[in-house]
Write a protein that holds these residues in place. Structure first.
Motif, short mmCIF file in Angstrom:
data_model
loop_
_atom_site.label_atom_id
_atom_site.label_comp_id
_atom_site.label_asym_id
_atom_site.label_seq_id
_atom_site.Cartn_x
_atom_site.Cartn_y
_atom_site.Cartn_z
N ILE A 31 -71.74 11.68 -88.98
CA ILE A 31 -70.53 11.59 -89.80
C ILE A 31 -70.58 10.24 -90.52
O ILE A 31 -70.72 9.19 -89.89
CB ILE A 31 -69.24 11.77 -88.98
CG1 ILE A 31 -69.31 11.02 -87.64
CG2 ILE A 31 -68.96 13.23 -88.74
CD1 ILE A 31 -68.05 11.15 -86.81
N ASN A 67 -72.09 15.13 -92.29
CA ASN A 67 -70.80 15.29 -92.95
C ASN A 67 -70.47 13.97 -93.65
O ASN A 67 -70.31 12.94 -92.98
CB ASN A 67 -69.71 15.63 -91.92
CG ASN A 67 -68.36 15.85 -92.56
OD1 ASN A 67 -68.24 15.98 -93.77
ND2 ASN A 67 -67.32 15.91 -91.74
N ARG A 69 -68.14 11.58 -96.18
CA ARG A 69 -66.81 11.35 -96.78
C ARG A 69 -66.86 10.05 -97.57
O ARG A 69 -67.38 9.03 -97.07
CB ARG A 69 -65.75 11.19 -95.70
CG ARG A 69 -65.69 12.31 -94.67
CD ARG A 69 -65.00 13.54 -95.20
NE ARG A 69 -64.59 14.44 -94.12
CZ ARG A 69 -64.06 15.62 -94.30
NH1 ARG A 69 -63.85 16.07 -95.53
NH2 ARG A 69 -63.73 16.38 -93.28
N ASP A 82 -62.19 14.42 -88.02
CA ASP A 82 -63.63 14.70 -88.06
C ASP A 82 -64.25 14.58 -86.67
O ASP A 82 -65.05 15.43 -86.26
CB ASP A 82 -64.35 13.74 -89.01
CG ASP A 82 -64.13 14.08 -90.47
OD1 ASP A 82 -63.66 15.18 -90.77
OD2 ASP A 82 -64.45 13.21 -91.31
#
Length: 245
Positions: A31, A67, A69, A82
């Motif tokens: 992430i 992922n 962001r 998340d």
């Protein structure tokens, strides 16, 4: 060169006792967060988003499910959600990498990451590193790698029991961006280290966290003339790979 030889000597001498490798089983998740443009903070950044995008690309090449962001998607709520979502998927044998590039802050002795919508006058809108530590402990795996490219990031090490942590700087130092590198200095050399087979000091086909730390530390400290010194914390008797060739 002498320090490099000494590091290799330590790896060889202590072998399994100090650097016991995990077997690399399980899946790999990442992430990744990067914030250039802040809603309320006066000073925006130039390269945090590029840092995050390039980390995503490199970890994707290394087999991680990533992922990403950036900017307005990097809020305290999103980060918490998340991690909570990932905790429903991750198993004990899996590896999780958490990466953040953006502002860091220290207020009244508390250390914070600065999400996109954080307000300087409202500490509750920032993300305490203690809170982040709590979120991450929802994960069922101990193979958690934390990478922080933000000012004062070395402060996280005090709260990270049970995790592998690599920070851009000591707790009292800034984390610098550089127009010549078009990156944060830490992330630039971290990426170069992953792409350089010479980082694999013991030449076993694996770049371990200790090896990537050593490469990053030496290059960042030299480039900044000692103004910025990455920090590393890991288990005393366990080593894990971040990349395999």
């Amino acid at each position: 060169m002498i320090k490099r030889i000494l590091f290799l000597f330590i790896v060889i001498i202590y072998g399994c006792d100090l650097y016991r490798f995990e077997d690399g089983s399980g899946k790999f998740y990442a992430i990744v967060y990067g914030v250039n443009d802040y809603l309320y903070f006066a000073q925006d950044l130039q390269y945090a988003v590029k840092d995050a995008i390039d980390i995503k690309l490199e970890m994707g090449k290394s087999g991680y499910i990533v992922n990403l962001r950036t900017n307005s998607m990097v809020t305290k709520t999103v980060i918490s959600n998340d991690i909570a979502s990932l905790s429903l998927t991750v198993k004990s044998e899996d590896t999780v990498l958490f990466y953040y590039s953006g502002h860091g802050s220290v207020k009244d002795g508390e250390e914070y990451l600065v999400p996109y919508d954080a307000q300087p006058s409202l500490p509750e809108t920032l993300l305490k590193v203690k809170e982040l530590d709590g979120y991450l402990k929802r994960l069922s795996t101990q193979k958690v790698i934390l990478l922080f490219d933000n000012c004062y990031s070395g402060s996280y090490i005090a709260y990270s029991s049970g995790f592998f942590v690599l920070t851009a700087s000591k707790k009292e130092e800034l984390s610098l961006e550089d127009g010549r590198l078009e990156h944060g200095v830490f992330t630039y050399y971290f990426l170069r280290g992953l792409q350089n087979k010479g980082t694999d000091i013991d030449e076993n086909g694996v770049i371990s966290l200790s090896e990537i730390y050593w490469y990053t530390y030496v290059n960042v400290s030299n480039y900044t003339k000692g103004a910025q010194n990455p920090q590393f914390l890991g288990y005393t008797n366990v080593e894990i790979a971040i990349k395999r060739f």
